[in-house]
Design a protein around this motif. Structure first.
Motif, PDB file in Angstrom:
ATOM      1  N   ILE A  50     -27.409 -45.148  16.572  1.00 47.82           N
ATOM      2  CA  ILE A  50     -27.370 -43.987  17.471  1.00 47.82           C
ATOM      3  C   ILE A  50     -27.182 -44.443  18.911  1.00 47.82           C
ATOM      4  O   ILE A  50     -26.392 -43.864  19.666  1.00 47.82           O
ATOM      5  N   VAL A  51     -27.899 -45.490  19.317  1.00 53.41           N
ATOM      6  CA  VAL A  51     -27.748 -46.024  20.675  1.00 53.41           C
ATOM      7  C   VAL A  51     -26.323 -46.510  20.899  1.00 53.41           C
ATOM      8  O   VAL A  51     -25.723 -46.270  21.950  1.00 53.41           O
ATOM      9  N   ALA A  52     -25.749 -47.179  19.901  1.00 53.37           N
ATOM     10  CA  ALA A  52     -24.366 -47.644  20.010  1.00 53.37           C
ATOM     11  C   ALA A  52     -23.409 -46.471  20.158  1.00 53.37           C
ATOM     12  O   ALA A  52     -22.438 -46.540  20.921  1.00 53.37           O
ATOM     13  N   GLY A  53     -23.674 -45.393  19.437  1.00 52.79           N
ATOM     14  CA  GLY A  53     -22.832 -44.205  19.578  1.00 52.79           C
ATOM     15  C   GLY A  53     -22.912 -43.597  20.962  1.00 52.79           C
ATOM     16  O   GLY A  53     -21.908 -43.150  21.524  1.00 52.79           O
ATOM     17  N   VAL A  54     -24.098 -43.616  21.542  1.00 50.44           N
ATOM     18  CA  VAL A  54     -24.271 -43.041  22.879  1.00 50.44           C
ATOM     19  C   VAL A  54     -23.578 -43.887  23.937  1.00 50.44           C
ATOM     20  O   VAL A  54     -22.944 -43.350  24.856  1.00 50.44           O
ATOM     21  N   ILE A  55     -23.639 -45.219  23.812  1.00 57.17           N
ATOM     22  CA  ILE A  55     -23.025 -46.063  24.840  1.00 57.17           C
ATOM     23  C   ILE A  55     -21.558 -46.378  24.560  1.00 57.17           C
ATOM     24  O   ILE A  55     -20.927 -47.088  25.332  1.00 57.17           O
ATOM     25  N   SER A  56     -21.015 -45.827  23.472  1.00 59.30           N
ATOM     26  CA  SER A  56     -19.647 -46.167  23.090  1.00 59.30           C
ATOM     27  C   SER A  56     -18.604 -45.702  24.095  1.00 59.30           C
ATOM     28  O   SER A  56     -17.529 -46.287  24.171  1.00 59.30           O
ATOM     29  N   ALA A  57     -18.896 -44.687  24.873  1.00 60.19           N
ATOM     30  CA  ALA A  57     -17.918 -44.202  25.842  1.00 60.19           C
ATOM     31  C   ALA A  57     -17.751 -45.167  27.011  1.00 60.19           C
ATOM     32  O   ALA A  57     -16.655 -45.328  27.537  1.00 60.19           O
ATOM     33  N   ASP A  61     -16.874 -52.315  23.543  1.00 56.13           N
ATOM     34  CA  ASP A  61     -17.009 -53.571  22.808  1.00 56.13           C
ATOM     35  C   ASP A  61     -18.454 -53.822  22.378  1.00 56.13           C
ATOM     36  O   ASP A  61     -18.709 -54.211  21.237  1.00 56.13           O
ATOM     37  N   LEU A  62     -19.394 -53.596  23.278  1.00 55.36           N
ATOM     38  CA  LEU A  62     -20.809 -53.770  22.945  1.00 55.36           C
ATOM     39  C   LEU A  62     -21.226 -52.792  21.855  1.00 55.36           C
ATOM     40  O   LEU A  62     -21.932 -53.168  20.908  1.00 55.36           O
ATOM     41  N   ALA A  63     -20.777 -51.553  21.962  1.00 57.14           N
ATOM     42  CA  ALA A  63     -21.112 -50.548  20.954  1.00 57.14           C
ATOM     43  C   ALA A  63     -20.542 -50.934  19.597  1.00 57.14           C
ATOM     44  O   ALA A  63     -21.202 -50.764  18.568  1.00 57.14           O
ATOM     45  N   ILE A  68     -21.536 -52.864  14.013  1.00 59.42           N
ATOM     46  CA  ILE A  68     -21.345 -53.809  12.908  1.00 59.42           C
ATOM     47  C   ILE A  68     -22.666 -54.462  12.521  1.00 59.42           C
ATOM     48  O   ILE A  68     -22.968 -54.625  11.334  1.00 59.42           O
ATOM     49  N   ILE A  69     -23.493 -54.803  13.503  1.00 59.13           N
ATOM     50  CA  ILE A  69     -24.821 -55.366  13.212  1.00 59.13           C
ATOM     51  C   ILE A  69     -25.666 -54.356  12.451  1.00 59.13           C
ATOM     52  O   ILE A  69     -26.326 -54.690  11.456  1.00 59.13           O
ATOM     53  N   ALA A  70     -25.655 -53.098  12.894  1.00 56.50           N
ATOM     54  CA  ALA A  70     -26.427 -52.056  12.211  1.00 56.50           C
ATOM     55  C   ALA A  70     -25.910 -51.830  10.795  1.00 56.50           C
ATOM     56  O   ALA A  70     -26.695 -51.588   9.876  1.00 56.50           O
ATOM     57  N   ALA A  71     -24.600 -51.934  10.596  1.00 63.37           N
ATOM     58  CA  ALA A  71     -24.019 -51.765   9.255  1.00 63.37           C
ATOM     59  C   ALA A  71     -24.479 -52.871   8.322  1.00 63.37           C
ATOM     60  O   ALA A  71     -24.867 -52.611   7.180  1.00 63.37           O
ATOM     61  N   VAL A  72     -24.448 -54.101   8.800  1.00 66.00           N
ATOM     62  CA  VAL A  72     -24.835 -55.231   7.950  1.00 66.00           C
ATOM     63  C   VAL A  72     -26.327 -55.176   7.628  1.00 66.00           C
ATOM     64  O   VAL A  72     -26.733 -55.298   6.470  1.00 66.00           O
TER      65      VAL A  72
END
Length: 108
Positions: A50-57, A61-63, A68-72
């Protein structure tokens, strides 16, 4: 990426709560402690998504790396429910492959 992160995160939180509850119910059995730990790790991976989704805009690259880390991590600990890991992995790969808007490629 924002939508995939939020959908995956919400589903991940719901699934991790079910795993934690199952672990608490089976706490006297051998696998109860593992289920509680797996649920907590999956909960943290879902929050990371969720945090990655929020900072994706702003930090794409960080998001993508966080996705990928959250997926694994989520896929390792909750194998019967790969849906969340697949959503996070799609979002991560999309973020790494997708070019930011406004840039064009020159073939010179």
């Amino acid at each position: 990426m924002l939508i995939l992160g939020i959908i995956g995160g919400v589903f991940g939180i719901v699934m991790s709560i079910f795993v934690i509850i199952g672990g608490i119910i089976n706490l006297l059995a051998d696998e109860g402690v593992f289920l509680v730990v797996a649920g907590l790790v999956t909960l943290s991976a879902s929050i990371t998504g969720i945090v990655a989704g929020v900072i994706s805009a702003k930090k794409q690259d960080l998001a993508s790396i966080l996705f990928i880390i959250a997926a694994v991590v989520g896929s390792i600990f909750v194998r019967p429910f790969p849906f969340v890991g697949i959503l996070f992995l799609i979002a991560g790969v999309m973020g790494l492959v997708k070019r930011p808007s406004g840039t064009t490629s020159k073939n010179t």
